[in-house]
Scaffold this motif. Structure first.
Motif, short mmCIF file in Angstrom:
data_model
loop_
_atom_site.label_atom_id
_atom_site.label_comp_id
_atom_site.label_asym_id
_atom_site.label_seq_id
_atom_site.Cartn_x
_atom_site.Cartn_y
_atom_site.Cartn_z
N TRP A 1 0.83 -1.20 0.00
CA TRP A 1 0.00 0.00 0.00
C TRP A 1 0.87 1.25 0.00
N LEU B 1 -0.74 6.40 -10.34
CA LEU B 1 -1.52 5.19 -10.05
C LEU B 1 -1.21 4.09 -11.07
N ARG C 1 0.34 0.39 -10.18
CA ARG C 1 -0.25 -0.88 -10.66
C ARG C 1 0.81 -1.72 -11.35
N THR D 1 -0.87 -3.09 -4.13
CA THR D 1 -2.20 -3.52 -3.73
C THR D 1 -3.19 -2.36 -3.84
N GLY D 2 -2.73 -1.15 -3.49
CA GLY D 2 -3.60 0.00 -3.56
C GLY D 2 -2.91 1.26 -3.09
N CYS D 3 -3.69 2.32 -3.02
CA CYS D 3 -3.18 3.64 -2.65
C CYS D 3 -4.22 4.32 -1.78
N ARG E 1 -9.32 5.54 -0.34
CA ARG E 1 -8.41 4.56 -0.94
C ARG E 1 -8.91 4.15 -2.31
N ILE E 2 -7.96 3.61 -3.06
CA ILE E 2 -8.27 2.97 -4.34
C ILE E 2 -7.60 1.60 -4.28
N ILE E 3 -8.35 0.57 -4.61
CA ILE E 3 -7.84 -0.81 -4.52
C ILE E 3 -7.47 -1.30 -5.91
N PHE E 4 -6.26 -1.81 -6.06
CA PHE E 4 -5.82 -2.40 -7.33
C PHE E 4 -6.09 -3.90 -7.35
N LYS E 5 -5.98 -4.54 -6.19
CA LYS E 5 -6.23 -5.98 -6.09
C LYS E 5 -6.54 -6.33 -4.64
N PRO F 1 -11.06 -4.84 0.34
CA PRO F 1 -10.90 -3.55 1.00
C PRO F 1 -10.23 -3.69 2.37
#
Length: 164
Positions: free
Chosen positions: A75, A101, A105, A110-112, A144-148, A151
Motif C-alpha cells: 500500500w 496510479l 499498478r 495492492t492500492g493507494c 483509498r483505491i484498490i488495485f487488487k 478492501p
C-alpha cells in the motif's frame, strides 16, 4: 506538458513549487515541502513525478509506502501533490495522479490511500467506505483505491516524514 520522473537536479524546484502551492491553503501547516525532502532523504519516496512545460516544473506528486492496520506491504500513500498556483484547476494534478496510479499498478501495488477532499479525489477513483481511519479525522476524508484484493480496514500510518 510532459510527465516524468523527478531528477536529482529537480529537488530545489520541487521544494519551491510545493512551498508556494501550499502557502495559501487554510488546511496546510506548511510542512509539505519538508515532507517531500524528508521522504527523499529517507529513501521512502517511492514515486516522485513532475509535470514539466517549457522546461519549467509546474506540478509534482509524491507516493510513499504506508501501513494500514497490520498490513505493512503493498500500500502507498499519495501526497503531497502540488501544482503551480496559477495553473491549478487545469487538470495537471489529475494527470500526475493518474500516471502515478498506473505506475503503482505496474509495480504490483495492492492500492493507494490518501487524506483529502472527497469531491476532488473521487474523480480519479478514490473512495471512502468508512473502514480506514486516521486519528480522529472524519473517515470520509480517508480514502483509498484498490488495485487488487479486498478492501482494507484500520488506521493509516504514513512515513515518519509526515510527523510534525
Amino acid at each position: 506538458m510532459l510527465i516524468r520522473f523527478e531528477r536529482p537536479e529537480d529537488a530545489d524546484a520541487i521544494h519551491e513549487l510545493t512551498r508556494v502551492a501550499f502557502e495559501p491553503m487554510p488546511y496546510s501547516n506548511n510542512t509539505e515541502a519538508r515532507i517531500v525532502r524528508d521522504l527523499r532523504a529517507s529513501g521512502e519516496l517511492t514515486l516522485s513525478l513532475v509535470a514539466e512545460e517549457g522546461g519549467e516544473i509546474i506540478g509534482h506528486v509524491a507516493f510513499s509506502p504506508i501501513i494500514i492496520g497490520d498490513i505493512e506491504d503493498g500500500w502507498y500513500g499519495l501526497g503531497p501533490i502540488s501544482v503551480k498556483p496559477e495553473r491549478q484547476r487545469q487538470g495537471i494534478g489529475r494527470e500526475l495522479i493518474l500516471k502515478g496510479l498506473d505506475l503503482l499498478r505496474e509495480r504490483d501495488a495492492t492500492g493507494c490511500a490518501l487524506i483529502g477532499n472527497p469531491a476532488v479525489y473521487r474523480g480519479v477513483g478514490f473512495e471512502s467506505d468508512g473502514k480506514l481511519t486516521y486519528g480522529d479525522l472524519d473517515t470520509r476524508y480517508v480514502q483509498r483505491i484498490i488495485f487488487k484484493g479486498s478492501p482494507p480496514s484500520g488506521e493509516l500510518k504514513f512515513s515518519p516524514a509526515f510527523d510534525e
